[in-house]
Design an enzyme around this catalytic site. Structure first.
Site, PDB file in Angstrom:
ATOM      1  N   ARG A 103      41.036  32.900  43.264  1.00  0.00           N
ATOM      2  CA  ARG A 103      42.053  31.854  43.287  1.00  0.00           C
ATOM      3  C   ARG A 103      43.396  32.426  42.868  1.00  0.00           C
ATOM      4  O   ARG A 103      43.502  33.090  41.843  1.00  0.00           O
ATOM      5  CB  ARG A 103      41.654  30.713  42.341  1.00  0.00           C
ATOM      6  CG  ARG A 103      42.608  29.529  42.388  1.00  0.00           C
ATOM      7  CD  ARG A 103      42.120  28.378  41.545  1.00  0.00           C
ATOM      8  NE  ARG A 103      42.211  28.652  40.116  1.00  0.00           N
ATOM      9  CZ  ARG A 103      42.040  27.730  39.166  1.00  0.00           C
ATOM     10  NH1 ARG A 103      41.723  26.503  39.517  1.00  0.00           N
ATOM     11  NH2 ARG A 103      42.129  28.047  37.893  1.00  0.00           N
ATOM     12  N   THR A 107      49.459  29.440  43.197  1.00  0.00           N
ATOM     13  CA  THR A 107      49.305  28.405  44.223  1.00  0.00           C
ATOM     14  C   THR A 107      48.001  27.629  44.087  1.00  0.00           C
ATOM     15  O   THR A 107      47.855  26.544  44.649  1.00  0.00           O
ATOM     16  CB  THR A 107      49.344  29.027  45.631  1.00  0.00           C
ATOM     17  OG1 THR A 107      48.181  29.864  45.802  1.00  0.00           O
ATOM     18  CG2 THR A 107      50.598  29.864  45.809  1.00  0.00           C
ATOM     19  N   ASP A 201      36.967  29.957  31.378  1.00  0.00           N
ATOM     20  CA  ASP A 201      36.737  30.789  32.576  1.00  0.00           C
ATOM     21  C   ASP A 201      35.290  31.268  32.567  1.00  0.00           C
ATOM     22  O   ASP A 201      34.917  32.090  31.755  1.00  0.00           O
ATOM     23  CB  ASP A 201      37.710  31.964  32.588  1.00  0.00           C
ATOM     24  CG  ASP A 201      37.648  32.745  33.896  1.00  0.00           C
ATOM     25  OD1 ASP A 201      36.548  33.239  34.233  1.00  0.00           O
ATOM     26  OD2 ASP A 201      38.678  32.873  34.559  1.00  0.00           O
ATOM     27  N   ASP A 204      34.780  35.166  32.932  1.00  0.00           N
ATOM     28  CA  ASP A 204      35.113  35.903  31.715  1.00  0.00           C
ATOM     29  C   ASP A 204      34.030  35.726  30.649  1.00  0.00           C
ATOM     30  O   ASP A 204      33.636  36.659  29.972  1.00  0.00           O
ATOM     31  CB  ASP A 204      36.453  35.447  31.152  1.00  0.00           C
ATOM     32  CG  ASP A 204      37.628  35.952  31.981  1.00  0.00           C
ATOM     33  OD1 ASP A 204      37.407  36.794  32.870  1.00  0.00           O
ATOM     34  OD2 ASP A 204      38.746  35.469  31.747  1.00  0.00           O
TER      35      ASP A 204
END
Length: 210
Positions: A103, A107, A201, A204
């Site tokens: 991603r 944006t 995340d 992560d």
């Protein structure tokens, strides 16, 4: 499109530990695998089977086996890899393909940087694995990719979803044979496109990188 939220106390319990910022990567990985097995049980309710004749120690009987062509499991790299083992344990006869999607953090749009899939998915049931359904962009792109190659129905399995992302997927997949199985639907997306309260995340936290 069909949406199924797996409302089960074991899933909620494991999700609570998964959300905790103090949960270490090894524990996080183990919990994702356990959660995946529970969610996969819900996600494979309509897996295709065919009759098979067998002989038990007592008498002949008819049972079922997974039908050909075998289902295809497609984890979205990299976080989806953490869900793969839990799915394969439940569906060991399935084949595995991979989609690498990232991603753009400005944006929030997905880009595909790698794929390892059969060229022709005609007649295949596909199971897409992605822990977080946030904006919905990556999941929409992944499902479109599979349908364009001939997949006849797709089930996406996600640990968490934001209402905004789920709405986007429902809009994009209107009228298509798509099912989304979720562990929970959270409150919202924040201004950075992260699920709130979420779990951070997932990639992560799975692999210990920040």
């Amino acid at each position: 499109m069909r949406v199924h939220v797996a409302d089960h106390p074991l899933i909620t319990h494991k999700l609570t530990v998964l959300r905790d910022s103090q949960t270490t990567s090894p524990v996080f990985r183990a919990l994702v695998e356990e959660l995946m097995t529970l969610l996969a049980y819900e996600g494979t309710r309509d897996v295709r089977v065919e009759p098979v004749d067998i002989i038990t120690p007592v008498a002949p009987t008819t049972g079922v086996r997974i039908a050909d062509p075998k289902p295809l499991i497609v984890p979205i790299l990299r976080a989806g890899l953490g869900m793969l083992e839990g799915m394969v344990k439940l569906l060991p006869s399935a084949e595995v393909g991979f989609l690498g999607m990232a991603r753009n953090e400005e944006t929030l749009e997905p880009t595909t940087y790698a794929e390892r899939l059969p060229d022709d998915l005609s007649g295949r049931q596909c199971f897409v694995l992605d822990p977080m359904l946030a904006t919905g962009g990556s999941l929409i792109a992944a499902i479109d990719f599979l349908l364009q190659r001939g997949a006849t129905d797709v089930t996406a399995i996600c640990i968490l979803a934001a209402p905004e992302g789920l709405e986007a997927v429902e809009k994009a997949m209107y009228g298509r044979d798509v099912t989304v199985v979720l562990g929970a639907v959270d409150e919202k997306l924040n201004e950075h496109g992260y699920i709130v309260p979420g779990l951070g995340d997932a990639g992560d936290r799975l692999y210990g990188t920040v």
